[in-house]
Design a protein around this motif. Sequence first.
Motif, short mmCIF file in Angstrom:
data_model
loop_
_atom_site.label_atom_id
_atom_site.label_comp_id
_atom_site.label_asym_id
_atom_site.label_seq_id
_atom_site.Cartn_x
_atom_site.Cartn_y
_atom_site.Cartn_z
N SER A 144 -127.26 6.11 -35.18
CA SER A 144 -127.78 7.23 -34.40
C SER A 144 -129.19 6.96 -33.92
N ALA A 181 -129.88 6.55 -29.91
CA ALA A 181 -130.39 7.82 -29.36
C ALA A 181 -131.11 7.65 -28.03
N VAL A 187 -122.23 10.31 -37.15
CA VAL A 187 -123.09 9.82 -36.07
C VAL A 187 -123.50 11.01 -35.22
N THR A 188 -124.77 11.06 -34.83
CA THR A 188 -125.29 12.24 -34.13
C THR A 188 -125.54 12.02 -32.65
N VAL A 189 -125.18 10.87 -32.10
CA VAL A 189 -125.35 10.64 -30.65
C VAL A 189 -124.02 10.86 -29.95
#
Length: 177
Positions: A23, A27, A56-58
């Motif tokens: 991430s 990003a 995962v944060t993207v």
Amino acid sequence: MVKILYSEEEIARQVQLLAGQISAHYAPLVSISYPLVVLPVLKGAFVFSSDLLRRVTVPLRVEFLRASSYREGTVSGGLELDIPETAFLSGHHLLLLEDIVDTGRTASQILATLKGCGPASLQICALLDKPSRRVAPVEVHFRGFTIADRFVIGYGMDLAERYRELPYVGELEECTF
């Protein structure tokens, strides 16, 4: 009998760490309109991919690919490869998800094929990396664990389509069918 090498808890911690690294790396490179394209290699990486991608944060898009080099045993054979259409990959940042990178032959062939699709970047994330057996030059950018030369099963990895359901990574102490 199976000897546990990495427990469910150890794997969960490492998967969370990998998700954070991925991430942070992607990003500034991806967006909703131009997401990271994640390519889990079936069948072995499906469990790892499922756990990883939920953390995962993207923005991402998943495109599965199939690569098979083991048939009914522990010795690698010829590679069979089925990848998504180039239009889905061209110009995107690609992240190949592998259960294990061993000799590097399979990953090397996959990378060569994917590079022909014109990606913005191409990197590998592997739950397990076995560099002692590497014969093809492959760089694992995101790695869960580095392991010795062992044949492992569980957490999606198999021996002749058996043991994928194990929630941990283990080694057979005795090979029986």
